[in-house]
Write an enzyme that holds these catalytic residues in place. Structure first.
Site, short mmCIF file in Angstrom:
data_model
loop_
_atom_site.label_atom_id
_atom_site.label_comp_id
_atom_site.label_asym_id
_atom_site.label_seq_id
_atom_site.Cartn_x
_atom_site.Cartn_y
_atom_site.Cartn_z
N ASP A 153 0.91 -1.11 -0.12
CA ASP A 153 -0.06 0.18 -0.05
C ASP A 153 0.84 1.27 0.06
OD1 ASP A 153 -2.13 -1.69 0.34
OD2 ASP A 153 -2.13 -1.63 2.32
N MET A 154 0.14 2.36 -0.50
CA MET A 154 0.99 3.48 -0.36
C MET A 154 1.65 4.03 0.99
SD MET A 154 -0.20 7.30 -1.20
CE MET A 154 -0.36 7.23 -3.16
#
Length: 234
Positions: free
Chosen positions: A102-103
């Site tokens: 994920d970011m």
């Protein structure tokens, strides 16, 4: 490989534009101007565009990156910066992440242009283990490790998670090893037991450990032993 195909890949332009550059005499092979896109490049040929050497790719490539927060693992995103920002390699856009983060998650990302190799990491049937360092919002409950070993019910999912190994580091930090890759799995596992993940950092994929010598945003090529280890995941 044909010269025009090679140049199109290397320069990221269409074959039509490649033809224009060739006709302008901007491409040399072994220091001789070549204007025919049909020229077949040999492995030993030294190709240059406008005086700048172009590297021939002789096989699949494998890298590890210490991903910082704020970057997506997609190779093309119109909104967010991608991990390719850090990769200074020819035709970097042909690389893909073998297991995304994920970011807001940091740590180990493996990049390759070998689809079969990455499939052995991401396919559920290969049970490739991943280890994460997890920072929690609340102190770890005494029974969490036991629950994770037995499997927990994620919201909206039919089946329990596979057995996972939880190792406490301190009351707010743990290491968690899982062998699945469900959507936001680590965050959802802790949510299922009433806790919340504050920070998430991947340390290991299979037998490949994130090098302590890699600062956030740095990358290196995998060793042959690291590449071969993926085939030995159970």
């Amino acid at each position: 490989m044909r010269l025009d195909k090679f140049l199109s890949q290397q320069l990221g332009i269409s074959r039509n534009l490649v033809g224009r550059e060739l006709r302008a005499g901007l491409v040399t092979i072994n220091n001789e101007i070549v204007k025919s896109g049909a020229y077949k490049i040999l492995p030993e040929d030294e190709v240059a565009y406008d005086g700048n050497p172009l590297v021939q790719l002789t096989g699949p490539r494998y890298f590890m990156l210490n991903k910082p927060e704020g970057y997506v693992c997609s190779t093309d995103d119109p909104v967010n910066p991608t991990i390719l920002y850090f990769i200074d390699e020819p035709v970097a856009d042909k690389l893909h992440a073998a297991g995304r983060l994920d970011m807001d998650t940091t740590g180990l990302v493996l990049l390759t242009d070998d689809g079969q190799w990455s499939h052995r990491i991401t396919s559920p049937r290969h049970h490739c283990e991943k280890t994460y360092l997890v920072t929690l919002e609340h102190p770890l409950a005494d029974n969490t490790a036991e629950l994770f070993t037995a499997g927990v019910q994620l919201h909206g999912e039919k089946h329990l998670t596979k057995p996972a190994l939880l190792e406490p580091v301190d009351e707010m930090t743990v290491r968690l090893t899982i062998s699945e890759g469900r959507y936001h799995q680590v965050k959802r596992m802790f949510a299922a037991v009433g806790n919340h993940v504050v920070a998430l950092h991947r340390e290991r994929i299979g037998n490949i450990l994130l090098g302590s010598d890699l600062a956030p945003g740095e990358y290196r090529a995998l060793t042959p032993q690291e590449v071969d280890s993926v085939g030995s995941t159970r």
